[in-house]
Design a protein around this motif. Structure first.
Motif, PDB file in Angstrom:
ATOM      1  N   ILE A  71       0.829  -1.213   0.000  1.00 44.54           N
ATOM      2  CA  ILE A  71       0.000   0.000   0.000  1.00 44.54           C
ATOM      3  C   ILE A  71       0.859   1.257   0.000  1.00 44.54           C
ATOM      4  N   SER A  72       2.148   1.131   0.329  1.00 43.30           N
ATOM      5  CA  SER A  72       3.057   2.285   0.330  1.00 43.30           C
ATOM      6  C   SER A  72       3.446   2.711  -1.079  1.00 43.30           C
ATOM      7  N   THR A  73       3.227   1.846  -2.087  1.00 35.38           N
ATOM      8  CA  THR A  73       3.606   2.115  -3.485  1.00 35.38           C
ATOM      9  C   THR A  73       5.093   2.435  -3.607  1.00 35.38           C
ATOM     10  N   GLY A  74       5.894   1.849  -2.714  1.00 36.47           N
ATOM     11  CA  GLY A  74       7.345   1.989  -2.819  1.00 36.47           C
ATOM     12  C   GLY A  74       7.913   3.272  -2.266  1.00 36.47           C
ATOM     13  N   VAL A  75       7.125   4.046  -1.504  1.00 36.24           N
ATOM     14  CA  VAL A  75       7.589   5.297  -0.923  1.00 36.24           C
ATOM     15  C   VAL A  75       7.620   5.146   0.595  1.00 36.24           C
ATOM     16  N   ILE A  76       8.779   5.361   1.193  1.00 33.89           N
ATOM     17  CA  ILE A  76       8.961   5.109   2.619  1.00 33.89           C
ATOM     18  C   ILE A  76       7.978   5.917   3.461  1.00 33.89           C
ATOM     19  N   ARG A  77       7.762   7.172   3.120  1.00 30.45           N
ATOM     20  CA  ARG A  77       6.837   7.985   3.914  1.00 30.45           C
ATOM     21  C   ARG A  77       5.426   7.406   3.861  1.00 30.45           C
ATOM     22  N   ASN A  78       5.034   6.852   2.697  1.00 31.49           N
ATOM     23  CA  ASN A  78       3.719   6.231   2.583  1.00 31.49           C
ATOM     24  C   ASN A  78       3.604   4.990   3.464  1.00 31.49           C
ATOM     25  N   LEU A  79       4.743   4.370   3.753  1.00 28.55           N
ATOM     26  CA  LEU A  79       4.762   3.237   4.676  1.00 28.55           C
ATOM     27  C   LEU A  79       4.655   3.712   6.120  1.00 28.55           C
ATOM     28  N   LEU A  80       5.369   4.785   6.443  1.00 24.29           N
ATOM     29  CA  LEU A  80       5.453   5.229   7.831  1.00 24.29           C
ATOM     30  C   LEU A  80       4.195   5.944   8.313  1.00 24.29           C
ATOM     31  N   VAL A  81       3.519   6.676   7.415  1.00 24.81           N
ATOM     32  CA  VAL A  81       2.357   7.464   7.852  1.00 24.81           C
ATOM     33  C   VAL A  81       1.274   6.584   8.482  1.00 24.81           C
ATOM     34  N   PRO A  82       0.769   5.540   7.789  1.00 21.60           N
ATOM     35  CA  PRO A  82      -0.249   4.715   8.448  1.00 21.60           C
ATOM     36  C   PRO A  82       0.280   3.977   9.669  1.00 21.60           C
ATOM     37  N   CYS A  83       1.565   3.567   9.629  1.00 24.04           N
ATOM     38  CA  CYS A  83       2.145   2.889  10.794  1.00 24.04           C
ATOM     39  C   CYS A  83       2.148   3.820  12.004  1.00 24.04           C
ATOM     40  N   SER A  84       2.459   5.088  11.779  1.00 26.27           N
ATOM     41  CA  SER A  84       2.470   6.073  12.859  1.00 26.27           C
ATOM     42  C   SER A  84       1.078   6.266  13.451  1.00 26.27           C
ATOM     43  N   VAL A  85       0.072   6.373  12.574  1.00 27.98           N
ATOM     44  CA  VAL A  85      -1.308   6.541  13.039  1.00 27.98           C
ATOM     45  C   VAL A  85      -1.755   5.308  13.832  1.00 27.98           C
ATOM     46  N   MET A  86      -1.407   4.133  13.327  1.00 26.35           N
ATOM     47  CA  MET A  86      -1.770   2.894  14.020  1.00 26.35           C
ATOM     48  C   MET A  86      -1.142   2.838  15.413  1.00 26.35           C
ATOM     49  N   TYR A  87       0.118   3.234  15.486  1.00 28.34           N
ATOM     50  CA  TYR A  87       0.828   3.193  16.774  1.00 28.34           C
ATOM     51  C   TYR A  87       0.152   4.105  17.796  1.00 28.34           C
ATOM     52  N   GLU A  88      -0.235   5.311  17.368  1.00 24.72           N
ATOM     53  CA  GLU A  88      -0.897   6.238  18.285  1.00 24.72           C
ATOM     54  C   GLU A  88      -2.242   5.672  18.754  1.00 24.72           C
ATOM     55  N   LYS A  89      -2.974   5.027  17.855  1.00 26.74           N
ATOM     56  CA  LYS A  89      -4.254   4.421  18.238  1.00 26.74           C
ATOM     57  C   LYS A  89      -4.033   3.278  19.216  1.00 26.74           C
ATOM     58  N   GLU A  90      -3.010   2.463  18.948  1.00 27.25           N
ATOM     59  CA  GLU A  90      -2.776   1.287  19.782  1.00 27.25           C
ATOM     60  C   GLU A  90      -2.322   1.672  21.184  1.00 27.25           C
ATOM     61  N   LYS A  91      -1.698   2.848  21.310  1.00 25.01           N
ATOM     62  CA  LYS A  91      -1.270   3.307  22.637  1.00 25.01           C
ATOM     63  C   LYS A  91      -2.456   3.497  23.575  1.00 25.01           C
ATOM     64  N   GLU A  92      -3.641   3.718  22.995  1.00 22.30           N
ATOM     65  CA  GLU A  92      -4.838   3.865  23.824  1.00 22.30           C
ATOM     66  C   GLU A  92      -5.322   2.524  24.361  1.00 22.30           C
ATOM     67  N   ASN A  93      -4.887   1.426  23.706  1.00 20.63           N
ATOM     68  CA  ASN A  93      -5.339   0.091  24.105  1.00 20.63           C
ATOM     69  C   ASN A  93      -4.277  -0.698  24.855  1.00 20.63           C
ATOM     70  N   GLN A  94      -3.011  -0.409  24.587  1.00 21.66           N
ATOM     71  CA  GLN A  94      -1.913  -1.129  25.234  1.00 21.66           C
ATOM     72  C   GLN A  94      -1.017  -0.138  25.974  1.00 21.66           C
ATOM     73  N   GLN A  95      -0.714  -0.426  27.216  1.00 23.67           N
ATOM     74  CA  GLN A  95       0.142   0.473  27.988  1.00 23.67           C
ATOM     75  C   GLN A  95       1.515   0.591  27.346  1.00 23.67           C
TER      76      GLN A  95
END
Length: 570
Positions: free
Chosen positions: A378-402
């Motif tokens: 889904i990143s289409t070969g662009v590192i930032r396109n890989l990191l953006v959703p991963c970053s959003v996911m991490y922030e969401k998961e912090k609400e569920n996992q300490q």
């Protein structure tokens, strides 16, 4: 300090130590560090600035001292994403010669300031008192600058900065008038390099001017850089120029000659590996994710474990695989069981999406939008396109996992669907973000992307269709078409907006042509699979123009079978 391992800040905003720890060294560094002129080609977010900043000398000497303590190479990072390079007012001068001198003056002053700044950033100066005395005498001789013995480099750095300030003041007052004391590469950079190479420890040093975002330079400044590259004398100095596209940078010199790849410079393409049939982008992306996880304390975590596939989806795929091999689906029912078993991996995801689309027309196949492989595709070969959703996911998961140990499949698919929807919404914003982009351009771009998505859905729902997972397209006879300029305008808007990516690939006649790949984050919103293959749909220009301009145009109305397998499938 950032508290998210998937930060996607501009490389210039990341702390030196953190950047050094997160950087993945690979074969690009070997080419980059060669004493040759190099252009680094890559879309925004592909890692160009990261590569350059990593090789800047202050970062290298601080974190890689044993390797660079002999000062064999010194990388000077020069960002063009600054206000002084955005000024166009000196172009009010009608004299092209004066414009070229003025623009080079600004560029070389900036390069000199960055060179001095590089030395001033070092915790331990490489210069002895006698070295500094020699530098002082030479600089005062060449440039009539008054320097103190205690602060030779700092004083000259101030002198350069003052010249930059005075230049900007001059542009504010009289942009149409020439500065008689303007500097050029030969009158500033070359003698300054010679001054530093008189110092014993720098006698054999190679200086690398790393010009980031070179497409932001004015045309005159690009010509100046190309002039220096065309000299091909890289014994003391080489240029590393990062650009987003060859369409946004002129490769001409002031004499209207073209600098040539592999003759005057090497081209380092940061996207090429992703699109090739033997792509190693997945492994590169895996290293990036795991390196960042280690930096943030998750030392034993594998990228596939951190972004797990939904278990229900895995069970469903296994069931589809068994049924496909057994001939229970219309896809390739004429094949032998051995043929279906050998080729099952090419069809099981496509069958899943077909079945889901037929049974749940109003919903999205959420379970399919999980797993590390989906993220890399889904990143289409662009590192930032890989990191953006991963970053959003991490922030969401912090609400569920300490303490976040993994990203749940639920968080993954929710985030990808949200990011897909946001990307579609951004199309309407392009008219205020991109120069010369009109509302009509954005409407046409959206039609093209939606129409291509419709075509992919038709392919998906046709069990007899071949190459179900192609996600790129080419346009036959584009350059000969009367619609050529209008089509290219819209495609260029998509490219500049990060919605379409390009590469040169084979055409249907055995030659080479431009391949266009829409950003794969678009497809979850249309319930399509972002995991694709290295194939393409070839449109004729007239059909593509209808897709772009006719709001009522539908591939279905043109006949599904004809469209998928007929005259337009070249």
């Amino acid at each position: 300090m950032f508290d998210n391992p998937f930060i996607h800040e501009a490389a210039t905003n990341i702390d030196d130590t953190l950047l050094y720890k997160m950087f993945i060294d690979n074969e690009h560094s070997r080419i980059f560090k060669s004493h040759k002129n190099v252009f680094i080609l890559g879309y925004r977010g592909s890692g160009k600035s990261m590569l350059m900043r990593y090789h800047s000398f202050p970062i290298q000497i601080k974190h890689n001292y044993e390797e660079v303590k002999n000062y064999s190479e010194i990388g000077i990072y020069v960002s063009c994403m600054t206000p002084i390079f955005q000024r166009l007012d000196f172009g009010l001068n009608d004299d092209s010669f004066q414009i070229s001198i003025m623009s080079e003056h600004i560029l070389v002053l900036t390069m000199a300031e960055r060179l001095l700044n590089t030395f001033l950033q070092l915790e331990n100066s490489p210069f002895s008192s006698s070295d500094l005395q020699g530098i002082k005498e030479e600089i005062e001789f060449y440039f009539d600058a008054q320097l103190t013995e205690e602060n030779v480099l700092k004083d000259f750095h101030k002198w350069i900065r003052k010249n930059l300030v005075n230049t900007q003041r001059h542009l504010d007052r009289s942009p149409e008038q020439f500065i008689s004391s303007a500097y050029t590469y030969s009158s500033l950079i070359k003698p300054l390099i010679e001054v530093f190479k008189e110092v014993p420890i720098l006698k054999h040093t190679h200086f690398m001017f790393m010009i980031d975002d070179g497409q932001m330079l004015s045309t005159s400044q690009q010509l100046s850089v190309n002039n220096w590259i065309s000299y091909r004398d890289t014994s003391d100095v080489s240029f590393k120029v990062a650009i987003t596209s060859t369409n946004e940078y002129s490769f001409l010199t002031s004499r209207n000659n073209v600098i040539l790849e592999n003759h005057d410079y090497i081209m380092l393409d940061l996207e090429r590996d992703f699109f090739s049939g033997k792509s190693d982008f997945v492994q590169f992306a895996k290293k990036i994710i795991e390196r960042r996880l280690r930096v943030f304390g998750l030392t034993q975590v594998d990228a596939y474990d951190f972004f797990p596939i939904d278990s229900g989806f895995q069970v469903e795929l296994e069931s589809i695989k068994e049924k496909f091999i057994g001939g229970h689906y219309p896809e390739r029912e004429q094949w032998t069981q051995e043929q279906r078993q050998a080729n099952a991996s090419k069809f099981i995801r496509a069958i899943y999406f077909r079945l889901y689309s037929e049974q749940h027309k109003a919903n999205k196949p959420r379970l399919a939008y999980t797993g590390f492989d989906v993220l890399t595709n889904i990143s289409t070969g662009v590192i930032r396109n890989l990191l953006v959703p991963c970053s959003v996911m991490y922030e969401k998961e912090k609400e569920n996992q300490q303490a976040v140990q993994y990203i749940s499949p639920k968080t993954q698919y929710e985030t990808l669907l949200e990011e897909s929807s946001k990307t579609w919404d951004k199309i309407n914003e392009l008219s205020v973000k991109i120069v010369d982009c009109t509302n009509e351009h954005t409407v046409r771009l959206q039609r093209v992307l939606e129409s291509f998505g419709e075509y992919l859905k038709i392919k998906l729902l046709d069990p007899s269709g071949t190459e179900k997972k192609i996600l790129s397209f080419t346009i036959h006879d584009l350059d000969k078409s009367p619609y050529c300029d209008e089509i290219k305008e819209v495609l260029q808007i998509g490219i500049r907006g990060g919605l379409i990516y390009t590469r040169i690939g084979p055409d249907h006649e055995g030659g080479r042509t431009m391949w266009y790949t829409p950003n794969r984050i678009l497809w979850p919103s249309l319930a399509l699979d972002p995991v694709g293959q290295n194939g393409r749909k070839n449109f004729v220009a007239a059909t593509f123009y209808k897709m772009m301009t006719d709001a009522s145009y539908s591939h279905k109305e043109n006949g599904q079978k004809k469209y998928v397998q007929g005259e337009f499938d070249l």
